[in-house]
Write a protein that holds these residues in place. Structure first.
Motif, PDB file in Angstrom:
ATOM      1  N   ASP A  16       0.795  -1.281   0.016  1.00  0.00           N
ATOM      2  CA  ASP A  16       0.169   0.054   0.131  1.00  0.00           C
ATOM      3  C   ASP A  16       1.034   1.203  -0.110  1.00  0.00           C
ATOM      4  O   ASP A  16       0.332   2.381   0.601  1.00  0.00           O
ATOM      5  N   ASN A  17       2.161   1.310  -0.635  1.00  0.00           N
ATOM      6  CA  ASN A  17       2.966   2.307  -0.573  1.00  0.00           C
ATOM      7  C   ASN A  17       2.215   3.247  -1.940  1.00  0.00           C
ATOM      8  O   ASN A  17       1.424   2.792  -2.354  1.00  0.00           O
ATOM      9  N   ALA A  18       3.203   4.253  -2.158  1.00  0.00           N
ATOM     10  CA  ALA A  18       2.811   5.308  -3.098  1.00  0.00           C
ATOM     11  C   ALA A  18       2.581   4.564  -4.314  1.00  0.00           C
ATOM     12  O   ALA A  18       1.796   4.755  -5.340  1.00  0.00           O
ATOM     13  N   SER A  19       3.756   3.807  -4.912  1.00  0.00           N
ATOM     14  CA  SER A  19       3.709   3.413  -6.131  1.00  0.00           C
ATOM     15  C   SER A  19       2.634   2.375  -6.204  1.00  0.00           C
ATOM     16  O   SER A  19       1.709   2.335  -7.296  1.00  0.00           O
ATOM     17  N   ALA A  20       2.176   1.403  -5.260  1.00  0.00           N
ATOM     18  CA  ALA A  20       0.923   0.502  -5.309  1.00  0.00           C
ATOM     19  C   ALA A  20      -0.355   1.316  -5.493  1.00  0.00           C
ATOM     20  O   ALA A  20      -1.143   1.034  -6.176  1.00  0.00           O
ATOM     21  N   SER A  21      -0.275   2.679  -4.901  1.00  0.00           N
ATOM     22  CA  SER A  21      -1.630   3.277  -4.845  1.00  0.00           C
ATOM     23  C   SER A  21      -1.729   3.897  -6.340  1.00  0.00           C
ATOM     24  O   SER A  21      -2.921   3.904  -7.013  1.00  0.00           O
ATOM     25  N   GLN A  22      -0.592   4.338  -6.902  1.00  0.00           N
ATOM     26  CA  GLN A  22      -0.741   4.808  -8.270  1.00  0.00           C
ATOM     27  C   GLN A  22      -1.087   3.838  -9.267  1.00  0.00           C
ATOM     28  O   GLN A  22      -1.729   3.799 -10.140  1.00  0.00           O
ATOM     29  N   ARG A  23      -0.633   2.490  -8.956  1.00  0.00           N
ATOM     30  CA  ARG A  23      -1.039   1.408  -9.800  1.00  0.00           C
ATOM     31  C   ARG A  23      -2.435   1.361  -9.778  1.00  0.00           C
ATOM     32  O   ARG A  23      -3.162   0.852 -10.912  1.00  0.00           O
ATOM     33  N   PHE A 210       2.432  -2.166 -14.824  1.00  0.00           N
ATOM     34  CA  PHE A 210       3.639  -3.278 -14.516  1.00  0.00           C
ATOM     35  C   PHE A 210       4.826  -2.731 -13.905  1.00  0.00           C
ATOM     36  O   PHE A 210       5.300  -2.929 -12.781  1.00  0.00           O
ATOM     37  N   SER A 211       5.152  -1.380 -14.443  1.00  0.00           N
ATOM     38  CA  SER A 211       6.223  -0.638 -13.931  1.00  0.00           C
ATOM     39  C   SER A 211       5.889  -0.195 -12.484  1.00  0.00           C
ATOM     40  O   SER A 211       6.834  -0.365 -11.605  1.00  0.00           O
ATOM     41  N   LEU A 212       4.588   0.331 -12.214  1.00  0.00           N
ATOM     42  CA  LEU A 212       4.555   0.606 -10.903  1.00  0.00           C
ATOM     43  C   LEU A 212       4.397  -0.439  -9.756  1.00  0.00           C
ATOM     44  O   LEU A 212       4.857  -0.460  -8.634  1.00  0.00           O
ATOM     45  N   ASN A 213       4.021  -1.506 -10.276  1.00  0.00           N
ATOM     46  CA  ASN A 213       4.096  -2.979  -9.417  1.00  0.00           C
ATOM     47  C   ASN A 213       5.565  -3.091  -9.098  1.00  0.00           C
ATOM     48  O   ASN A 213       5.717  -3.395  -7.882  1.00  0.00           O
ATOM     49  N   LEU A 214       6.377  -3.040  -9.966  1.00  0.00           N
ATOM     50  CA  LEU A 214       7.633  -3.453  -9.874  1.00  0.00           C
ATOM     51  C   LEU A 214       8.403  -2.330  -8.877  1.00  0.00           C
ATOM     52  O   LEU A 214       9.144  -2.865  -7.836  1.00  0.00           O
ATOM     53  N   GLN A 215       8.154  -1.166  -8.843  1.00  0.00           N
ATOM     54  CA  GLN A 215       8.430  -0.113  -7.951  1.00  0.00           C
ATOM     55  C   GLN A 215       8.065  -0.600  -6.524  1.00  0.00           C
ATOM     56  O   GLN A 215       8.688  -0.689  -5.592  1.00  0.00           O
ATOM     57  N   ALA A 216       6.771  -0.941  -6.563  1.00  0.00           N
ATOM     58  CA  ALA A 216       6.005  -1.162  -5.337  1.00  0.00           C
ATOM     59  C   ALA A 216       6.523  -2.559  -4.499  1.00  0.00           C
ATOM     60  O   ALA A 216       6.656  -2.320  -3.163  1.00  0.00           O
ATOM     61  N   TRP A 217       7.163  -3.362  -5.336  1.00  0.00           N
ATOM     62  CA  TRP A 217       7.721  -4.647  -4.577  1.00  0.00           C
ATOM     63  C   TRP A 217       9.337  -4.511  -4.575  1.00  0.00           C
ATOM     64  O   TRP A 217       9.816  -5.455  -4.240  1.00  0.00           O
ATOM     65  N   SER A 218       9.661  -3.276  -4.793  1.00  0.00           N
ATOM     66  CA  SER A 218      11.181  -3.449  -5.079  1.00  0.00           C
ATOM     67  C   SER A 218      11.793  -3.739  -3.586  1.00  0.00           C
ATOM     68  O   SER A 218      13.025  -4.426  -3.797  1.00  0.00           O
TER      69      SER A 218
END
Ligand SMILES: C[S@@+](CC[C@H](N)C(=O)[O-])C[C@H]1O[C@@H](n2cnc3c(N)ncnc32)[C@H](O)[C@@H]1O
Length: 265
Positions: A16-23, A210-218
């Motif tokens: 539930d971080n910022a990238s996950a929310s943008q995704r 996909f890009s945002l998910n990869l950031q969210a899981w980094s």
């Protein structure tokens, strides 16, 4: 089982971080239209209470509220971050922080809606039975889950494989649609609508999600065990390249859309 595996099981894999929310904002653009069509097929007169389970930052709750015009629409999510986010975005809607696998301290609902939630929960069939027991008389559950995702471009394939492994590792089933076939064998449920919808969102949106998910899981321990930082960077470049596809699709989602009543209520 190693301690870090035990800790990560049953945790929501996509965070539930910022990238996950943008995704989830991007997901709204990708699947909003097909979801609206699905929810609108439900004859909605006189809905008192509609619940959106696993509402994230509230896009699906807004969709449900606009489509059904229930007297009361409540989005619920286990993430306090998403609930705060949803309240800020949609101040006219109601949100609560709850784990929907447990008791739900809310009145019986006329409509229970959930999109892309069962994929992340252990025992999805038991969850549906649990939710159906929270339906008011003649209430319905409207469920949308992933049946399959077919890569249409080779650039999507390694990302999609990683996504599936990650969800499985966290105790979910990414392609939970085929499991939901068994709902029709559960005596207390009546499945009265069951369709597979094919959705091919523009590559620019799929690539961005996909890009945002990869950031969210980094910083996910499992992802880091599977891939070195260098491999992850290569994967990020590959999925970012998909955003240049514009309107052309890079993957086809098959979404299972199900409507259920409870036989005994
Ligand atoms: C893939 S997102 C889908 C969000 C939204 N339904 C949509 O389609 O845009 C799954 C959501 O379910 C939530 N979630 C996962 N497990 C949950 C649980 N046990 N109880 C409540 N919410 C949960 C996550 O926090 C996340 O917001």
């Amino acid at each position: 089982m190693k301690p870090e595996q035990a800790d990560s099981r049953h945790n929501y894999a996509f965070r539930d971080n910022a990238s996950a929310s943008q995704r989830l904002d991007t997901l709204d653009e990708m699947f909003g239209e097909s979801s609206r069509e699905f929810v609108s097929t439900y004859p909605n007169r006189g809905t008192k209470l509609a619940l959106d389970l696993g509402c994230g930052p509230g896009h699906t709750t807004r969709l449900l509220a606009e489509s059904l015009r229930a007297q009361r629409t409540v989005g619920v999510d286990q993430s306090e971050v998403y609930v705060q986010n949803a309240r800020a975005r949609y101040p006219n809607l109601e949100f609560q922080s709850l784990d929907v696998t447990r008791e739900m301290p809310l009145p019986p609902a006329n409509v229970i809606y959930a999109r892309f939630l069962l994929s992340h929960l252990p025992d999805p069939l038991e969850q549906v039975v649990h939710w159906s027991r929270h339906l008011a008389r003649a209430g319905v559950a409207l469920l949308e889950e992933t049946q399959s995702i077919e890569p249409l471009d080779q650039g999507s394939r390694p990302y999609l494989e990683l996504q599936k492994s990650l969800v499985d590792h966290h105790g979910g089933t990414l392609f939970v649609g085929p499991v939901l076939e068994q709902l029709s064998e559960i005596a207390e449920l009546e499945v009265f609508h069951d369709e597979i919808q094919s959705v091919t969102p523009p590559g620019r949106l799929a690539g961005r999600s996909f890009s945002l998910n990869l950031q969210a899981w980094s910083d996910d321990a499992f992802v880091r065990q599977l891939h070195s930082p260098r491999e992850l960077d290569r994967l990020k470049d590959r999925v970012h390249a998909l955003t240049s596809y514009g309107a052309s699709p890079v993957a086809r989602w098959s979404i299972r859309q199900i409507m259920i009543r409870r036989r005994i209520n």
